[in-house]
Design an enzyme around this catalytic site. Structure first.
Site, PDB file in Angstrom:
ATOM      1  N   LYS A  22     -13.760   0.293  13.648  1.00 16.93           N
ATOM      2  CA  LYS A  22     -12.698  -0.732  13.717  1.00 16.93           C
ATOM      3  C   LYS A  22     -11.343  -0.053  13.877  1.00 16.93           C
ATOM      4  O   LYS A  22     -10.550  -0.439  14.735  1.00 16.93           O
ATOM      5  CB  LYS A  22     -12.700  -1.554  12.440  1.00 16.93           C
ATOM      6  CG  LYS A  22     -11.405  -2.347  12.197  1.00 16.93           C
ATOM      7  CD  LYS A  22     -11.460  -3.201  10.958  1.00 16.93           C
ATOM      8  CE  LYS A  22     -11.005  -2.490   9.737  1.00 16.93           C
ATOM      9  NZ  LYS A  22      -9.560  -2.354   9.552  1.00 16.93           N
ATOM     10  N   ASN A  23     -11.098   0.984  13.087  1.00 16.91           N
ATOM     11  CA  ASN A  23      -9.761   1.583  13.053  1.00 16.91           C
ATOM     12  C   ASN A  23      -9.481   2.504  14.232  1.00 16.91           C
ATOM     13  O   ASN A  23      -8.377   3.016  14.372  1.00 16.91           O
ATOM     14  CB  ASN A  23      -9.546   2.302  11.720  1.00 16.91           C
ATOM     15  CG  ASN A  23      -9.478   1.297  10.587  1.00 16.91           C
ATOM     16  OD1 ASN A  23      -9.350   0.098  10.819  1.00 16.91           O
ATOM     17  ND2 ASN A  23      -9.610   1.781   9.362  1.00 16.91           N
ATOM     18  N   CYS A 116      -5.083  -6.513   4.485  1.00 18.49           N
ATOM     19  CA  CYS A 116      -5.634  -6.655   3.138  1.00 18.49           C
ATOM     20  C   CYS A 116      -4.545  -6.395   2.095  1.00 18.49           C
ATOM     21  O   CYS A 116      -3.701  -5.527   2.253  1.00 18.49           O
ATOM     22  CB  CYS A 116      -6.772  -5.658   2.927  1.00 18.49           C
ATOM     23  SG  CYS A 116      -8.294  -6.224   3.658  1.00 18.49           S
ATOM     24  N   ARG A 121       2.311  -2.374   1.750  1.00 18.84           N
ATOM     25  CA  ARG A 121       2.119  -1.983   3.153  1.00 18.84           C
ATOM     26  C   ARG A 121       3.410  -2.044   3.969  1.00 18.84           C
ATOM     27  O   ARG A 121       3.546  -2.799   4.926  1.00 18.84           O
ATOM     28  CB  ARG A 121       1.003  -2.819   3.773  1.00 18.84           C
ATOM     29  CG  ARG A 121      -0.177  -2.887   2.835  1.00 18.84           C
ATOM     30  CD  ARG A 121      -1.525  -2.921   3.336  1.00 18.84           C
ATOM     31  NE  ARG A 121      -1.980  -1.967   4.290  1.00 18.84           N
ATOM     32  CZ  ARG A 121      -3.130  -2.136   4.929  1.00 18.84           C
ATOM     33  NH1 ARG A 121      -3.824  -3.223   4.712  1.00 18.84           N
ATOM     34  NH2 ARG A 121      -3.545  -1.244   5.789  1.00 18.84           N
ATOM     35  N   PRO A 122       4.397  -1.262   3.578  1.00 26.81           N
ATOM     36  CA  PRO A 122       5.667  -1.247   4.319  1.00 26.81           C
ATOM     37  C   PRO A 122       5.489  -0.659   5.721  1.00 26.81           C
ATOM     38  O   PRO A 122       4.457  -0.060   6.026  1.00 26.81           O
ATOM     39  CB  PRO A 122       6.548  -0.336   3.458  1.00 26.81           C
ATOM     40  CG  PRO A 122       5.611   0.526   2.709  1.00 26.81           C
ATOM     41  CD  PRO A 122       4.357  -0.284   2.490  1.00 26.81           C
ATOM     42  N   ILE A 123       6.492  -0.870   6.571  1.00 23.00           N
ATOM     43  CA  ILE A 123       6.430  -0.292   7.925  1.00 23.00           C
ATOM     44  C   ILE A 123       7.691   0.531   8.209  1.00 23.00           C
ATOM     45  O   ILE A 123       8.047   0.764   9.369  1.00 23.00           O
ATOM     46  CB  ILE A 123       6.264  -1.398   9.000  1.00 23.00           C
ATOM     47  CG1 ILE A 123       7.397  -2.435   8.889  1.00 23.00           C
ATOM     48  CG2 ILE A 123       4.913  -2.075   8.900  1.00 23.00           C
ATOM     49  CD1 ILE A 123       7.436  -3.408  10.062  1.00 23.00           C
ATOM     50  N   LEU A 125       8.229   3.660   8.067  1.00 21.46           N
ATOM     51  CA  LEU A 125       8.012   4.884   8.872  1.00 21.46           C
ATOM     52  C   LEU A 125       7.905   4.530  10.362  1.00 21.46           C
ATOM     53  O   LEU A 125       8.379   5.254  11.231  1.00 21.46           O
ATOM     54  CB  LEU A 125       6.750   5.603   8.403  1.00 21.46           C
ATOM     55  CG  LEU A 125       6.776   6.115   6.950  1.00 21.46           C
ATOM     56  CD1 LEU A 125       5.439   6.740   6.569  1.00 21.46           C
ATOM     57  CD2 LEU A 125       7.908   7.115   6.737  1.00 21.46           C
ATOM     58  N   ASP A 306     -10.590   4.396   2.102  1.00 21.34           N
ATOM     59  CA  ASP A 306     -11.451   3.264   2.473  1.00 21.34           C
ATOM     60  C   ASP A 306     -12.862   3.403   1.907  1.00 21.34           C
ATOM     61  O   ASP A 306     -13.595   2.424   1.846  1.00 21.34           O
ATOM     62  CB  ASP A 306     -11.546   3.130   3.996  1.00 21.34           C
ATOM     63  CG  ASP A 306     -10.215   2.725   4.596  1.00 21.34           C
ATOM     64  OD1 ASP A 306     -10.079   2.784   5.828  1.00 21.34           O
ATOM     65  OD2 ASP A 306      -9.298   2.379   3.823  1.00 21.34           O
ATOM     66  N   ARG A 398     -14.113  -8.750   8.727  1.00 25.65           N
ATOM     67  CA  ARG A 398     -12.996  -8.065   9.390  1.00 25.65           C
ATOM     68  C   ARG A 398     -13.420  -6.675   9.827  1.00 25.65           C
ATOM     69  O   ARG A 398     -12.922  -6.149  10.823  1.00 25.65           O
ATOM     70  CB  ARG A 398     -11.805  -7.968   8.456  1.00 25.65           C
ATOM     71  CG  ARG A 398     -11.283  -9.324   8.043  1.00 25.65           C
ATOM     72  CD  ARG A 398     -10.017  -9.215   7.287  1.00 25.65           C
ATOM     73  NE  ARG A 398      -9.085  -8.349   8.003  1.00 25.65           N
ATOM     74  CZ  ARG A 398      -7.907  -8.006   7.517  1.00 25.65           C
ATOM     75  NH1 ARG A 398      -7.540  -8.443   6.330  1.00 25.65           N
ATOM     76  NH2 ARG A 398      -7.104  -7.230   8.198  1.00 25.65           N
TER      77      ARG A 398
HETATM   78  C1  EPZ Z   1      -4.834   2.638   8.189  1.00 26.38           C
HETATM   79  O1  EPZ Z   1      -3.916   1.742   7.589  1.00 26.38           O
HETATM   80  C2  EPZ Z   1      -6.176   1.927   8.147  1.00 26.38           C
HETATM   81  N1  EPZ Z   1      -6.075   0.677   8.901  1.00 26.38           N
HETATM   82  C3  EPZ Z   1      -6.545   1.636   6.693  1.00 26.38           C
HETATM   83  O2  EPZ Z   1      -7.850   1.058   6.697  1.00 26.38           O
HETATM   84  C4  EPZ Z   1      -6.613   2.951   5.924  1.00 26.38           C
HETATM   85  O3  EPZ Z   1      -6.881   2.676   4.564  1.00 26.38           O
HETATM   86  C5  EPZ Z   1      -5.270   3.667   6.050  1.00 26.38           C
HETATM   87  O4  EPZ Z   1      -4.947   3.862   7.452  1.00 26.38           O
HETATM   88  C6  EPZ Z   1      -5.284   5.031   5.388  1.00 26.38           C
HETATM   89  O5  EPZ Z   1      -6.293   5.806   5.940  1.00 26.38           O
HETATM   90  C7  EPZ Z   1      -6.141   0.721  10.256  1.00 26.38           C
HETATM   91  O6  EPZ Z   1      -6.277   1.778  10.848  1.00 26.38           O
HETATM   92  C8  EPZ Z   1      -6.052  -0.592  10.962  1.00 26.38           C
HETATM   93  P1  EPZ Z   1      -1.069   4.255   6.436  1.00 26.38           P
HETATM   94  P2  EPZ Z   1      -2.328   2.036   7.674  1.00 26.38           P
HETATM   95  O7  EPZ Z   1       0.094   3.901   7.269  1.00 26.38           O
HETATM   96  O8  EPZ Z   1      -1.988   2.597   8.984  1.00 26.38           O
HETATM   97  C9  EPZ Z   1       2.352   3.979   3.206  1.00 26.38           C
HETATM   98  C10 EPZ Z   1      -9.433  -0.609   6.270  1.00 26.38           C
HETATM   99  O9  EPZ Z   1      -9.987  -0.997   5.230  1.00 26.38           O
HETATM  100  N2  EPZ Z   1       3.231   3.652   4.331  1.00 26.38           N
HETATM  101  O10 EPZ Z   1      -1.719   5.589   6.600  1.00 26.38           O
HETATM  102  O11 EPZ Z   1      -1.619   0.823   7.202  1.00 26.38           O
HETATM  103  C11 EPZ Z   1       1.402   2.834   2.895  1.00 26.38           C
HETATM  104  O12 EPZ Z   1       2.025   1.879   2.070  1.00 26.38           O
HETATM  105  C12 EPZ Z   1      -7.949  -0.316   6.264  1.00 26.38           C
HETATM  106  O13 EPZ Z   1     -10.018  -0.409   7.366  1.00 26.38           O
HETATM  107  C13 EPZ Z   1       4.599   3.568   4.115  1.00 26.38           C
HETATM  108  O14 EPZ Z   1       5.068   3.747   3.003  1.00 26.38           O
HETATM  109  O15 EPZ Z   1      -2.210   3.163   6.558  1.00 26.38           O
HETATM  110  C14 EPZ Z   1       0.265   3.524   2.208  1.00 26.38           C
HETATM  111  O16 EPZ Z   1       0.597   3.710   0.840  1.00 26.38           O
HETATM  112  C15 EPZ Z   1      -7.318  -0.546   4.897  1.00 26.38           C
HETATM  113  N3  EPZ Z   1       5.408   3.249   5.154  1.00 26.38           N
HETATM  114  C16 EPZ Z   1       0.205   4.881   2.898  1.00 26.38           C
HETATM  115  O17 EPZ Z   1       1.460   5.053   3.558  1.00 26.38           O
HETATM  116  C17 EPZ Z   1       4.930   3.023   6.415  1.00 26.38           C
HETATM  117  O18 EPZ Z   1       5.729   2.764   7.339  1.00 26.38           O
HETATM  118  C18 EPZ Z   1      -0.888   4.980   3.929  1.00 26.38           C
HETATM  119  O19 EPZ Z   1      -0.631   4.024   4.903  1.00 26.38           O
HETATM  120  C19 EPZ Z   1       3.533   3.100   6.618  1.00 26.38           C
HETATM  121  C20 EPZ Z   1       2.703   3.427   5.569  1.00 26.38           C
END
Ligand code: EPZ
Length: 417
Positions: A22-23, A116, A121-123, A125, A306, A398
């Site tokens: 999926k990812n 989820c 889940r901030p954005i 970055l 995950d 999902r």
């Molecule tokens: C991806 O989410 C995956 N989703 C998640 O899988 C997975 O758990 C995660 O990576 C970590 O491996 C998809 O690929 C669609 P991150 P993502 O940005 O990109 C913080 C599943 O079950 N962060 O690596 O959202 C964030 O809050 C899902 O398949 C910021 O602070 O993960 C988290 O604490 C769940 N600011 C950490 O980084 C940002 O701008 C990791 O987030 C972005 C992230």
């Protein structure tokens, strides 16, 4: 929505094929917007998150056809640069369309993504990276407007955290920027490498994907390409967990061993025998599992967050204490309360969960709260005496294609009603 009914304490056996990731599929589908024409994606799992992605692509003007696990995306007639809030809220990965739309149309109008509830889940970055690439971003009433009228330009971007989504968004946006972009402290997950492989097949120039520093030389134009999605390593870990808790031996077809380097030792510590024959993995569980020790979730190649919930289901019936430290998301223990209803002995203190394995679990009505948590409930239910009901399959669908069919094909008794 449907429920799941699971009759526990059955021995599993046989072989099943692991679905596509999926990812990996989600960012690659967004990246198809960077070129005009028809890309063909093989091994695309049938998931509601993929359906949401297809909905967004069609809204933007693409023609998408699915036959089995093959998706054909034609981007000839893209005619929009906005995504309605209802679609953005469908999943976390919708934010990936910011980079794709900016690179393609120079504009994007989105809202904050869904996903989820495993943390806020901030954005930030993503947004700071787009600013460094020359985009102007305004936020108004929850709507995000991205503009790059003169196109994006390459930049050096140091991520304060190796965010998977931010790394993917930057790679997609930078693929057609003027000049070179260097991402330091980039995420190294296999899904990043798969996205780079697809973009390079489209004529992009991306080096270092899967390592900490990714270099992207922007190209004027890209062309469509065909691509096979890598297998889903988290689904593999989930099926391994099903084998472990039922003391069974199963074979998983279509597994990439290196993607499971951090997961396999946990099962071996619990007493499982694991061996590989090309793309097939055979896992044989002992009658009584031993504790998994200490499991810390970390960015790849560390133990994946995950897989924390499914492996907690394994630890719940393993002899001894297993300690989890969830270092990626701030609220990813919602499955603990449900495991306790089955008779598990788990204490949570902040990001640490201490599991004292019990000999037996007993069925109880369970509530699913997020994607990986609901898969973990299904795993735990396989080990619980009696029939366990899980209230909804909404989260499961999902990320898991027909999990009830897969488990039933391995000898479990799982009904979706
Ligand atoms: C991806 O989410 C995956 N989703 C998640 O899988 C997975 O758990 C995660 O990576 C970590 O491996 C998809 O690929 C669609 P991150 P993502 O940005 O990109 C913080 C599943 O079950 N962060 O690596 O959202 C964030 O809050 C899902 O398949 C910021 O602070 O993960 C988290 O604490 C769940 N600011 C950490 O980084 C940002 O701008 C990791 O987030 C972005 C992230």
């Amino acid at each position: 929505m449907s429920k799941l009914l699971i009759d526990g304490c059955r021995i599993l056996g046989g072989e099943t094929k692991v679905q596509g990731s999926k990812n990996s599929a989600l960012p690659i589908l967004a990246a198809s917007l960077l070129s005009r024409g028809e890309s063909v994606f093989f091994g695309c799992p049938k998931l509601s998150d993929v359906d949401s992605s297809v909905k967004i692509l069609r809204y933007l003007g693409c023609r998408v056809k699915r036959s089995g696990h093959t998706l054909v995306v034609n981007t000839e007639s893209i005619n929009r640069d906005d995504i309605p809030e209802a679609m953005m809220r469908l999943m976390r990965s919708s934010i990936i369309y910011a980079g794709a739309l900016l690179a393609t149309t120079g504009r994007a109008r989105l809202t904050f993504p869904g996903g989820c509830e495993i943390g806020n889940r901030p954005i930030d970055l993503h947004l700071s990276a787009f600013k460094r690439l020359g985009a102007e971003i305004t936020e108004r009433h929850g709507e995000l407007i991205f503009k790059a009228p003169k196109g994006l330009k390459g930049a050096n971007i140091a991520l304060s955290f190796p965010s998977v989504g931010a790394t993917e968004n930057i790679m997609i946006a930078a693929a057609k920027a003027k000049g070179t972009t260097v991402i330091t402290n980039a995420a190294r997950e296999p899904e990043i490498t798969d996205l780079a492989d697809y973009l390079n097949a489209c004529g992009a120039s991306i080096e270092g994907a899967g390592e900490g520093t990714v270099i992207i030389d922007g190209k004027e134009k890209l062309h469509p390409a065909n691509h096979s999605i890598i297998p889903d390593r988290i689904v593999a870990a989930t099926l391994m967990s099903a084998s472990a808790v039922t003391g069974s031996e199963i074979t998983l077809d279509g597994v990439i061993k290196s993607h499971l380097d951090a997961i396999i030792p946990c099962f071996e510590q619990a007493g499982c025998k694991i061996d590989f024959d090309a793309q097939k993995m055979r896992i044989k569980a002992p009658k009584r599992l031993k504790s998994l020790g200490l499991i810390r979730t970390n960015p790849y190649p560390g133990f994946p967050t995950d897989a924390q919930a499914p492996l907690m289901a394994v630890s719940a019936v393993a002899e001894g204490i297993t300690v989890f430290s969830e270092n990626i998301f701030e609220s990813r223990y919602k499955h603990v309360g449900e495991f306790v209803r089955l008779g598990a002995d788990i204490k949570v203190e902040g990001k640490v969960a201490v599991v004292d394995g019990v000999r037996k679990l007993y069925s109880a009505p369970l509530c699913a709260k997020d994607l990986r948590g609901s898969a973990a409930l299904a795993v735990a239910a396989l080990a619980a005496e009696g029939t366990t009901e899980i209230d909804t399959t909404e989260y499961l669908e999902r990320g898991y294609e027909d999990l009830e069919v897969v488990l039933t094909s391995l000898g479990a008794s799982v009904r979706k009603i």
